[in-house]
Design a protein around this motif. Structure first.
Motif, mmCIF file in Angstrom:
data_model
loop_
_atom_site.group_PDB
_atom_site.id
_atom_site.type_symbol
_atom_site.label_atom_id
_atom_site.label_comp_id
_atom_site.label_asym_id
_atom_site.label_seq_id
_atom_site.Cartn_x
_atom_site.Cartn_y
_atom_site.Cartn_z
ATOM 1 N N GLU A 53 0.855 -1.542 -0.275
ATOM 2 C CA GLU A 53 0.212 0.201 0.251
ATOM 3 C C GLU A 53 1.215 1.439 0.091
ATOM 4 O O GLU A 53 0.980 2.577 -0.360
ATOM 5 C CB GLU A 53 -0.944 0.249 1.238
ATOM 6 C CG GLU A 53 -1.837 -0.922 1.139
ATOM 7 C CD GLU A 53 -1.285 -2.651 1.381
ATOM 8 O OE1 GLU A 53 -1.583 -3.835 0.812
ATOM 9 O OE2 GLU A 53 -0.849 -2.527 2.109
ATOM 10 N N GLU A 54 2.010 1.171 0.429
ATOM 11 C CA GLU A 54 3.302 2.162 0.786
ATOM 12 C C GLU A 54 3.828 2.529 -0.356
ATOM 13 O O GLU A 54 4.000 4.222 -0.535
ATOM 14 C CB GLU A 54 3.759 2.110 2.136
ATOM 15 C CG GLU A 54 3.347 1.920 3.276
ATOM 16 C CD GLU A 54 3.477 2.062 4.510
ATOM 17 O OE1 GLU A 54 3.826 2.348 5.228
ATOM 18 O OE2 GLU A 54 5.158 1.113 3.990
ATOM 19 N N LEU A 55 3.674 1.377 -1.443
ATOM 20 C CA LEU A 55 4.274 1.579 -2.715
ATOM 21 C C LEU A 55 4.467 0.394 -2.912
ATOM 22 O O LEU A 55 5.306 -0.559 -3.180
ATOM 23 C CB LEU A 55 5.828 0.711 -2.177
ATOM 24 C CG LEU A 55 7.302 1.335 -3.455
ATOM 25 C CD1 LEU A 55 7.094 2.813 -3.766
ATOM 26 C CD2 LEU A 55 8.572 0.912 -2.618
ATOM 27 N N PRO A 56 3.639 0.566 -4.391
ATOM 28 C CA PRO A 56 2.899 -0.117 -5.274
ATOM 29 C C PRO A 56 4.114 -1.344 -5.770
ATOM 30 O O PRO A 56 4.776 -0.572 -6.347
ATOM 31 C CB PRO A 56 1.880 0.070 -6.315
ATOM 32 C CG PRO A 56 1.201 1.643 -5.083
ATOM 33 C CD PRO A 56 2.793 1.648 -4.639
ATOM 34 N N GLN A 57 4.048 -2.465 -5.955
ATOM 35 C CA GLN A 57 4.972 -3.468 -7.115
ATOM 36 C C GLN A 57 4.884 -2.990 -8.365
ATOM 37 O O GLN A 57 3.706 -2.755 -9.054
ATOM 38 C CB GLN A 57 4.095 -5.226 -6.903
ATOM 39 C CG GLN A 57 5.451 -5.720 -7.734
ATOM 40 C CD GLN A 57 6.461 -5.589 -6.983
ATOM 41 O OE1 GLN A 57 7.565 -6.298 -5.710
ATOM 42 N NE2 GLN A 57 7.084 -5.685 -7.992
ATOM 43 N N ARG A 58 6.206 -2.598 -8.614
ATOM 44 C CA ARG A 58 6.320 -2.420 -9.898
ATOM 45 C C ARG A 58 6.194 -3.970 -10.804
ATOM 46 O O ARG A 58 6.962 -4.668 -10.884
ATOM 47 C CB ARG A 58 8.057 -2.018 -10.383
ATOM 48 C CG ARG A 58 7.705 -1.306 -11.838
ATOM 49 C CD ARG A 58 8.945 -0.785 -11.961
ATOM 50 N NE ARG A 58 9.104 0.689 -11.837
ATOM 51 C CZ ARG A 58 9.629 1.501 -10.929
ATOM 52 N NH1 ARG A 58 10.698 0.818 -10.268
ATOM 53 N NH2 ARG A 58 8.976 2.716 -10.818
ATOM 54 N N GLU A 59 5.402 -3.923 -12.013
ATOM 55 C CA GLU A 59 5.396 -4.764 -12.748
ATOM 56 C C GLU A 59 5.474 -4.864 -14.369
ATOM 57 O O GLU A 59 6.081 -3.506 -14.903
ATOM 58 C CB GLU A 59 3.713 -4.522 -13.092
ATOM 59 C CG GLU A 59 2.821 -5.389 -11.395
ATOM 60 C CD GLU A 59 3.184 -7.183 -10.753
ATOM 61 O OE1 GLU A 59 3.544 -7.400 -11.791
ATOM 62 O OE2 GLU A 59 2.337 -6.784 -9.456
ATOM 63 N N TYR A 60 5.875 -6.172 -14.707
ATOM 64 C CA TYR A 60 6.129 -5.778 -15.874
ATOM 65 C C TYR A 60 5.770 -4.546 -17.029
ATOM 66 O O TYR A 60 4.071 -5.441 -17.596
ATOM 67 C CB TYR A 60 6.512 -7.619 -16.936
ATOM 68 C CG TYR A 60 6.818 -7.323 -18.371
ATOM 69 C CD1 TYR A 60 7.970 -6.597 -18.462
ATOM 70 C CD2 TYR A 60 6.314 -7.969 -18.599
ATOM 71 C CE1 TYR A 60 8.248 -6.665 -19.874
ATOM 72 C CE2 TYR A 60 6.233 -8.519 -20.273
ATOM 73 C CZ TYR A 60 7.806 -7.838 -21.011
ATOM 74 O OH TYR A 60 7.799 -7.563 -21.690
ATOM 75 N N ASP A 61 5.747 -3.831 -17.581
ATOM 76 C CA ASP A 61 4.538 -3.548 -18.270
ATOM 77 C C ASP A 61 5.464 -2.527 -19.476
ATOM 78 O O ASP A 61 5.987 -1.638 -19.692
ATOM 79 C CB ASP A 61 4.508 -1.964 -17.866
ATOM 80 C CG ASP A 61 3.065 -1.670 -18.224
ATOM 81 O OD1 ASP A 61 2.878 -1.379 -19.703
ATOM 82 O OD2 ASP A 61 2.334 -0.481 -17.274
#
Length: 542
Positions: free
Chosen positions: A358-366
């Motif tokens: 919630e504090e730092l969303p997971q970076r996804e492959y995009d």
């Protein structure tokens, strides 16, 4: 253990027996759970008896194959770069003021106790009495002062310079007391004293230290040292730690090839290996003469981009590359599930101030976001060289090739440049503008941020400079209110994620295999591989 026990069942049994030994399962609970899982009764009751009766005994020559070494290895504690010399220097030859115990907690080593002034800017350490170096010299406060000063000053090229930079003065108060004065408060200062560079060596008359001989206060003394090849040590008969250092001798070999390590263990030429080829772990678990085990901590892979070198001096380029890597694929294909995804900051699952999703969303492959950032950088496509060797982290070359494949969808071409394992840490890392690396063993946020991400740190591997980050680093170090401290560390993680030159795709387990004749403690440290690199001190032959 039953020869018929398959890999999955063996792994489950290993987890249960460790829980039993730690007291998390009662004797009855362990037996019921193990039998319910299908483990043979002879194995279950045999293990209960062994745990309850196991007593360390001395003797034997322990032979281990390690990675993370090279011909540039040295006994100079300031220049230790990787796991081979950490194991030899910190795990066998020398002691620190403090150490991380098997339970992950800080404990005294050469320091019997320590206390801070109310502002945490002055720390007083009391030394243990009667500790001797291998040459018979009695440990004194002057040895500690000289050993720490070895890493201080404008002229030092110590890799620990960032750790000790806050120390403004060190002085001996008699023979058994050392007083540290810091530039500001540091609640984590005793943790920093466990860093493997800060092993205590005997002082010379001129105030420098004797590091060349390898003499220390550790459980073993040096017999021979052939950098990048082989090290032999023998047990110190006057070791001050009771019930430690059980082997007569320890032979450590630098073996970068995983097949050679596996073969050596299976043929009985080796007693222990580390950094397993994860593609063969399931097969090795089925060998009755081998025990496979892993520990989980803060170990993580990085791919540092030099922020002071084009094209990586443009943060949009850095973000494009961060969005071009499929982290889930790394965990599944590279780690065989023995790990978790990273989020481009170094604070791991064993740290207490790790940012929540919630504090730092997971970076996804995009790939589309990657293309967006390339466009922001004024580019339609990008071609870069990624310099890598398997010594960078487990499966590093395969991982770089996976990265190259997923980056294509974003219009990014990654040329994988395979470098030699020997000399990688001195010739490639910190030298080439895009490479591979790994980190582990730092249990506090201040420690890893200070050593690897702060301005001017010798191991700032992406040459990152961020004014706000460096302000927060000083503030958080002295902040004793844990709520405020957490807010600062979360913001620092966010700055790493959004701006730093380090791609951090995965957190990895430390993987090992040993002969069944090696007796392992039921609880092992996870700050580093090989029981926190204390295996020569804590293990023995059954």
């Amino acid at each position: 253990m039953s020869n018929k026990m398959d890999g999955e069942l063996r792994h489950k049994f290993d987890l249960m027996k460790r829980a039993f030994a730690r007291g998390e399962l009662s004797r009855r609970g362990f037996i019921v759970a193990a039998l319910g899982a299908g483990v043979a009764s002879t194995t279950v009751f045999g293990h209960v008896d062994r745990v309850q009766a196991a007593t360390p005994k001395k003797g034997g020559r322990f032979r281990q194959a390690l990675t993370g070494g090279g011909s540039g290895d040295t006994m100079d504690p300031a220049q230790i770069l990787d796991s081979y010399m950490i194991n030899v220097s910190s795990g066998m030859l020398r002691n620190n003021l403090t150490e991380i115990g098997s339970d992950g907690q800080l404990t005294g080593e050469l320091a019997e106790s320590w206390e801070a002034a109310p502002d945490a800017a002055t720390w007083t350490f009391k030394l243990r009495q009667g500790v001797e170096f291998h040459n018979g010299k009695t440990l004194e406060a002057a040895d500690v002062v000289a050993s720490l000063n070895h890493h201080r000053g404008d002229d030092t090229d110590s890799a620990a310079k960032g750790i000790v930079s806050a120390i403004t003065d060190i002085k001996a108060d008699g023979k058994d007391t050392v007083v540290f004065t810091l530039s500001g408060g540091s609640a984590d200062f005793p943790f920093l004293m466990s860093d493997y560079h800060l092993g205590i060596c005997p002082a010379k008359d001129d105030g420098t230290i004797d590091w060349e001989s390898g003499v220390g206060t550790g459980g073993y003394s040096l017999v021979s040292f052939d950098p990048g090849v082989r090290t032999v040590v023998k047990r110190n008969p006057n070791y001050w730690k009771e019930g430690r250092a059980h082997f007569d001798e320890v032979e450590s070999l630098f073996v970068p090839d995983s097949n050679a390590r596996n073969t050596g263990l299976q043929t009985g030429e080796l007693d222990c290996i580390t950094n397993l080829d994860l593609n063969t772990v399931s097969l090795m678990r089925q060998v009755p003469t081998i025990q496979v085990f892993e520990t989980f901590g803060n170990k993580h892979a990085t791919m540092p981009m030099h922020c002071n070198t084009a094209p990586f001096d443009n943060n949009d380029v850095r973000l494009a590359l961060k969005y071009s890597i499929d982290r889930n694929e790394f965990v599944e294909k590279l780690l065989q599930g023995l790990g978790e995804v990273g989020n481009d900051h170094p604070i791991g699952p064993a740290n207490i101030y790790r940012a929540t999703p919630e504090e730092l969303p997971q970076r996804e492959y995009d790939p589309e976001k990657a293309k967006f950032h390339l466009k922001q950088a004024g580019m339609d496509s990008l071609t870069v060289d990624l310099h890598i060797a398997d010594t960078a982290f487990e499966g590093a070359v395969n991982g770089a090739q996976l990265f190259a494949e997923t980056a294509k969808a974003a219009g990014i071409t990654i040329n994988v440049v395979r470098e030699p394992d020997d000399g990688y840490w001195s010739n490639v890392w910190l030298k080439k503008p895009f490479s591979g690396s790994y980190w582990g063993g730092r249990p506090t946020e201040d420690w890893i941020f200070s050593q690897i991400y702060s301005s001017g740190a010798d191991w700032n591997e992406s040459f990152w400079e961020n004014e706000r980050f460096n302000e927060l680093l000083i503030q958080a170090r002295a902040e004793l209110d844990t709520t405020k401290r957490r807010e600062m560390y979360v913001e620092m993680q966010r700055l790493c994620n959004e701006d730093c030159g380090n791609i951090i795709p995965i957190y990895m387990a430390y993987t090992h295999a040993a002969s069944s004749k090696v007796q392992l403690p039921e609880q092992m440290a996870s700050n580093w591989e090989l029981d926190g690199h204390k295996n020569a001190e804590r293990w023995w032959f059954a």
